[in-house]
Design a protein around this motif. Structure first.
Motif, short mmCIF file in Angstrom:
data_model
loop_
_atom_site.label_atom_id
_atom_site.label_comp_id
_atom_site.label_asym_id
_atom_site.label_seq_id
_atom_site.Cartn_x
_atom_site.Cartn_y
_atom_site.Cartn_z
N ASP A 159 0.93 -1.19 -0.02
CA ASP A 159 -0.14 -0.14 -0.08
C ASP A 159 0.89 1.21 0.12
O ASP A 159 0.72 2.18 -0.62
CB ASP A 159 -1.01 0.07 1.06
N GLY A 160 2.07 1.24 0.79
CA GLY A 160 2.93 2.29 0.64
C GLY A 160 3.28 2.70 -0.67
O GLY A 160 3.42 3.78 -1.01
N PHE A 161 3.78 1.87 -1.54
CA PHE A 161 4.04 2.11 -2.95
C PHE A 161 3.00 2.60 -3.66
O PHE A 161 3.11 3.42 -4.32
CB PHE A 161 4.71 0.79 -3.73
N GLU A 162 1.81 1.85 -3.49
CA GLU A 162 0.59 2.43 -4.30
C GLU A 162 0.09 3.90 -3.91
O GLU A 162 -0.20 4.56 -4.66
CB GLU A 162 -0.58 1.28 -3.92
N SER A 163 0.19 4.11 -2.54
CA SER A 163 -0.39 5.45 -2.22
C SER A 163 0.69 6.45 -2.41
O SER A 163 0.58 7.65 -2.24
CB SER A 163 -0.71 5.44 -0.84
N GLY A 164 2.01 5.92 -2.70
CA GLY A 164 2.94 6.95 -2.86
C GLY A 164 3.85 7.49 -1.65
O GLY A 164 4.64 8.44 -1.66
N MET A 165 3.37 6.83 -0.55
CA MET A 165 4.02 7.23 0.82
C MET A 165 5.62 6.55 0.67
O MET A 165 6.52 7.31 1.04
CB MET A 165 3.41 6.43 1.95
N ILE A 166 5.69 5.34 -0.13
CA ILE A 166 6.97 5.27 -0.36
C ILE A 166 7.21 5.34 -1.65
O ILE A 166 6.39 5.16 -2.59
CB ILE A 166 7.36 3.56 -0.33
N PRO A 167 8.29 6.20 -2.38
CA PRO A 167 8.48 6.71 -3.79
C PRO A 167 8.64 5.44 -4.44
O PRO A 167 9.03 4.41 -4.28
CB PRO A 167 9.56 7.58 -3.71
N ARG A 168 8.01 5.52 -5.64
CA ARG A 168 8.21 4.29 -6.88
C ARG A 168 9.53 4.13 -6.91
O ARG A 168 9.74 2.92 -7.00
CB ARG A 168 7.74 4.91 -7.97
N GLU A 169 10.38 5.15 -7.05
CA GLU A 169 11.98 4.50 -7.27
C GLU A 169 12.67 3.84 -6.10
O GLU A 169 13.61 3.37 -6.47
CB GLU A 169 12.92 5.83 -7.81
N ALA A 170 11.80 3.82 -5.08
CA ALA A 170 12.59 3.06 -3.83
C ALA A 170 12.60 1.67 -4.20
O ALA A 170 13.47 0.66 -3.54
CB ALA A 170 11.54 3.29 -2.55
N ILE A 171 11.75 1.16 -5.12
CA ILE A 171 11.77 -0.42 -5.49
C ILE A 171 13.36 -0.73 -6.15
O ILE A 171 13.93 -1.85 -6.11
CB ILE A 171 10.91 -0.84 -6.67
N THR A 172 14.10 0.43 -6.52
CA THR A 172 15.64 0.08 -7.01
C THR A 172 16.55 0.39 -5.62
O THR A 172 17.74 0.53 -5.96
CB THR A 172 15.89 0.99 -8.07
N TYR A 173 16.21 0.69 -4.62
CA TYR A 173 16.95 1.13 -3.51
C TYR A 173 17.72 0.13 -2.63
O TYR A 173 16.94 -0.87 -2.19
CB TYR A 173 16.34 2.23 -2.44
N GLN A 174 19.11 0.03 -2.91
CA GLN A 174 19.79 -0.85 -1.71
C GLN A 174 20.10 0.33 -0.73
O GLN A 174 19.76 1.44 -0.73
CB GLN A 174 20.76 -1.45 -2.33
#
Lengths: 337, 437
Positions: free
Chosen positions: B251-266
């Motif tokens: 939900d964090g990714f969907e709502s934008g609470m977690i930014p989309r590019e964080a899927i590439t974050y180490q």
């Protein structure tokens, strides 16, 4: 898993070879004696690991825990079980995906590299000031270790990296998906097009200037000259270069591994799959993957050599010279008419 | 003649192909491994030993070894440096164990390898009275044990911290660090309404498909009151608690609470984003504290950030434990020397001396409250709170396969390829298969 950087055979001038029937009978024994160290080394470093891997691929590691939590380990002979599992087992989808990725990357990158490499070579073949500098500069990407260039491109392609800044987009290159494949292709082509360029350049320099002069007299424009002189005459060198690249990119490992990461299905290649298995201590199926890759590479090499007649043995320049002479004679004849 | 040339071509082609595959086949040489000899025997033998670890840029480990060598001329320690990459370290140690090589005596192990090495009898149980385990943080001792037996001496430890932008939070009137996910969301909503928060996102952790994702997911599950495995080692990921945790992330990714590019974050990409002022909250390890507080202008958040324990579902979250243990290889000679060296290496004095050189957190809790130390490392008290609560990552023998399965399924859920329920159901099946052996 370093890439092979053997000197291009086509570029080496070789002394004229003697025919077999010219040799004295004792020369054969001498040759065998002199060559035997090479054969021993080949057997040790190629045949032994190969057979050992083949043997290993027939076993499967079994492990369980005893009552005290210690691993009870054993290896059982499963015959072609590992192969069956790979081709038809529950996880076979992963294998076919990796096979497809390997093939896709190989053909796309080699095609792009060939086009770009040949244009590099054409550019480098012109006489102009600073040519030596340009040649050295073009070689730099090839000289950088793949893992390092993988890191380099990783920075370029990260979400707030230069690629997104320049394109003014927000593409997540290093996540899963088509963008990741594009990233791998771009980085691979950047790195290896110079290699093809260099080999082709070596081939071009063997083309005698008189051929072009004859063509010019005949009124052939630059494009026509390229198509009917340059391309056919560099063909042997080009085919060797392409074959080298084919073999090399079929075992592509470090670039997708460093740039995108392991176990990302959109860029997982057969080599990465084999690595992953051995990392899980599943040496049996890791060996099976390696053998499958070996067979696949061998088949591609065979087909390529069979269909295109790539000259990997090394009499390219002789052929090129012969062809050049033929071509020159043809032009001279046409021009004289 | 023509035929012969063609044959020769084929041969040469095959030779190329063989060379191409050699690199791969070469690494699969080790053959049948008999189960290692039981090594509960006394730790005996004195003489030279080898200490095997990753390189240490701070030079702290070298100082300890030099100090030992100066005092023990007959029992010299040689340092065997392995590659920096943890996977490669593990692989070299495993290969050495599989050939029962005696050239590695003392192994520096990542905490998550302890179970695998212990269960395979690659490392020897340590006598508990030889080490000051009572004075060390309990979670670190727990992480060095397998089935209630201590196999390693805790060397340094690591836990999660929540980094937050105190300047933005106080501008928005938020004074307390969030203790729950809901509070974090509220704080974000307040901050993002501010005009100076343009272009800022709320929260990020490590969500790229690597070990960081396993860490972050297991933290979320533990923080929601669940667990990945129960006390008997059976997987328990198909539960309402785990679903709450996964949905928090999805939900964090969907709502934008977690930014989309964080899927590439180490770790590093997240640090960079926070350091550039793009995040209100960041979950990361203590090591980034140093670069965030750099005063040379490289950090735009210097003096504007704070640390707290990570939040959870209904209260403070549960950190995943990182760090390293020191263990003795079962195949080593001179095990008595090895034990003495380990006791020396992980002693209070050495840990104290090392803390000055490297910012690695010691395993003795007293340092975390020592004012002389915390003046230099202000995050230590918070880290101790985090560690008091911390859980090791799944203690399974097949850790490699376990973490791979977690990453596969959770990444698929985060990228929207799978819905959270079926990702967890599939993960449960996979883990059950892995732990069944």
């Amino acid at each position: 898993m370093t890439s092979s950087t053997t000197a291009p055979p086509a570029a080496k001038p070789q002394p004229p070879r003697r025919r077999k029937e010219d040799r004295a009978p004792r020369e054969g024994g001498m040759a065998a004696l002199l060559l035997s160290p090479t054969f021993i080394v080949l057997v040790l470093v190629i045949m032994y690991p190969l057979l050992s891997a083949l043997y290993q691929s027939l076993f499967s590691a079994e492990s369980g825990l005893d009552a005290n939590g210690f691993v009870v380990e054993g290896e059982s002979f499963v015959g072609i079980g590992n192969y069956l599992e790979i081709f038809a087992g529950g996880e076979s989808g992963r294998f076919y995906n990796a096979l497809w990725n390997t093939t896709f990357f190989t053909f796309v990158t080699v095609a792009l590299e060939t086009v770009i490499g040949v244009s590099f070579a054409v550019a480098m073949n012109r006489a102009f000031k600073g040519r030596a500098f340009l040649r050295a500069a073009i070689l730099i990407p090839w000289a950088i270790p793949t893992a390092v260039s993988g890191l380099l491109w990783r920075w370029i392609f990260q979400s707030n990296g230069i690629a997104n800044d320049l394109l003014n987009t927000q593409i997540l290159w290093t996540a899963e998906g088509f963008a990741a494949q594009v990233a791998v292709i771009v980085a691979e082509v950047w790195k290896t097009a110079p290699f093809i360029g260099l080999l082709v350049l070596a081939g071009m320099q063997l083309i005698p200037e008189e051929v072009y002069e004859a063509a010019k007299l005949d009124g052939a424009n630059a494009w026509k000259q390229f198509l009917s002189i340059t391309l056919p005459l560099v063909r042997p060198a080009l085919l060797v270069a392409v074959l080298f690249r084919l073999l090399d990119s079929l075992r592509m490992f470090d670039l997708p591994f460093v740039l995108i990461g392991p176990r990302k299905s959109s860029v997982e290649t057969l080599s990465i799959l084999a690595w992953d298995q051995s990392n899980q201590l599943q040496y049996g199926s890791a060996s099976a993957f390696a053998i499958i890759l070996l067979v696949y590479v061998a088949v591609i090499a065979f087909v390529f050599i069979r269909i295109l007649g790539a000259d990997v043995v090394g009499d390219a320049d002789k052929q090129a010279a012969k062809q050049a002479k033929k071509q020159a004679a043809k032009f001279a004849k046409e021009a004289g008419r | 003649m023509m035929q012969r040339r063609r044959d020769r071509r084929i041969l040469v082609g095959l030779a190329f192909a063989a060379t191409a595959a050699i690199a791969l086949t070469g690494c699969s040489a080790p053959s049948t491994t008999e189960s290692a000899p039981a090594s509960e025997a006394e730790l005996e033998g004195r003489g030279p030993i080898q200490y095997v670890s990753s390189p240490d840029a701070s030079g702290a480990a070298q100082e300890t070894i030099d100090a030992w060598n100066a005092d023990n001329p007959d029992e010299q320690v040689t340092w065997v440096e392995l590659p920096l990459d943890a996977d490669q370290q593990r692989q070299q140690m495993v290969q050495n164990a599989q050939v029962e090589g005696s050239s590695y005596s003392v192994l520096n192990l990542d905490v998550v390898w302890t179970s695998e090495f212990a269960a395979n009898r690659w490392i020897t149980p340590l006598p508990e009275d030889a080490l000051p385990l009572d004075e060390e943080i309990p979670a670190t001792v727990e992480a060095a044990s397998y089935r209630d037996t201590v196999y390693g001496a805790p060397y340094y430890t690591d836990g999660a911290l929540l980094y937050s932008r105190t300047d933005l939070l106080s501008a928005a009137g938020v004074t307390e660090a969030p203790e729950t996910w809901a509070e974090m969301q509220e704080a974000c909503d307040a901050v993002l309404a501010l005009p100076e928060a343009a272009g800022v996102s709320c929260y990020a952790g490590q969500f790229d498909k690597n070990e960081g994702l396993t860490v972050n997911f297991s933290e979320a599950v533990n923080s929601a009151g669940g667990s990945l495995f129960d006390a008997d080692g059976e997987p328990t990921v198909d539960t309402p608690e785990a679903l709450t945790a996964l949905e928090f992330l999805v939900d964090g990714f969907e709502s934008g609470m977690i930014p989309r590019e964080a899927i590439t974050y180490q770790e590093e990409q997240g640090r960079q984003a926070f350091q550039e002022g793009k995040l209100v909250f960041l979950r990361n390890w203590p090591y980034i504290y140093k670069s965030l507080s750099a005063t040379d202008g490289s950090s735009s958040v210097q003096g504007k950030f704070g640390v707290s324990a990570i939040p959870g579902e209904d209260g403070p979250g549960v950190s995943t434990l990182g760090g390293r243990n020191i263990a003795i290889s079962s195949f080593a000679e001179n095990k008595a020397t090895a034990l003495d060296f380990i006791a020396f290496f992980t002693s209070r004095e050495q840990e104290e001396a090392r803390l000055a050189l490297s910012s690695r957190a010691p395993v003795f809790s007293e340092f975390f409250e020592d004012e002389a130390v915390t003046a230099n490392y202000p995050y230590l008290p918070t880290l101790l709170t985090s560690l008091d609560n911390a859980q090791p990552r799944p203690k399974v023998v097949q850790y490699g396969a376990t973490t791979a399965a977690i990453q596969d399924e959770i990444y698929a859920a985060l990228t929207g390829d799978k819905d959270p329920e079926s990702a967890l159901a599939d993960l449960q099946d996979k883990l059950a298969e892995i732990t069944a052996g």
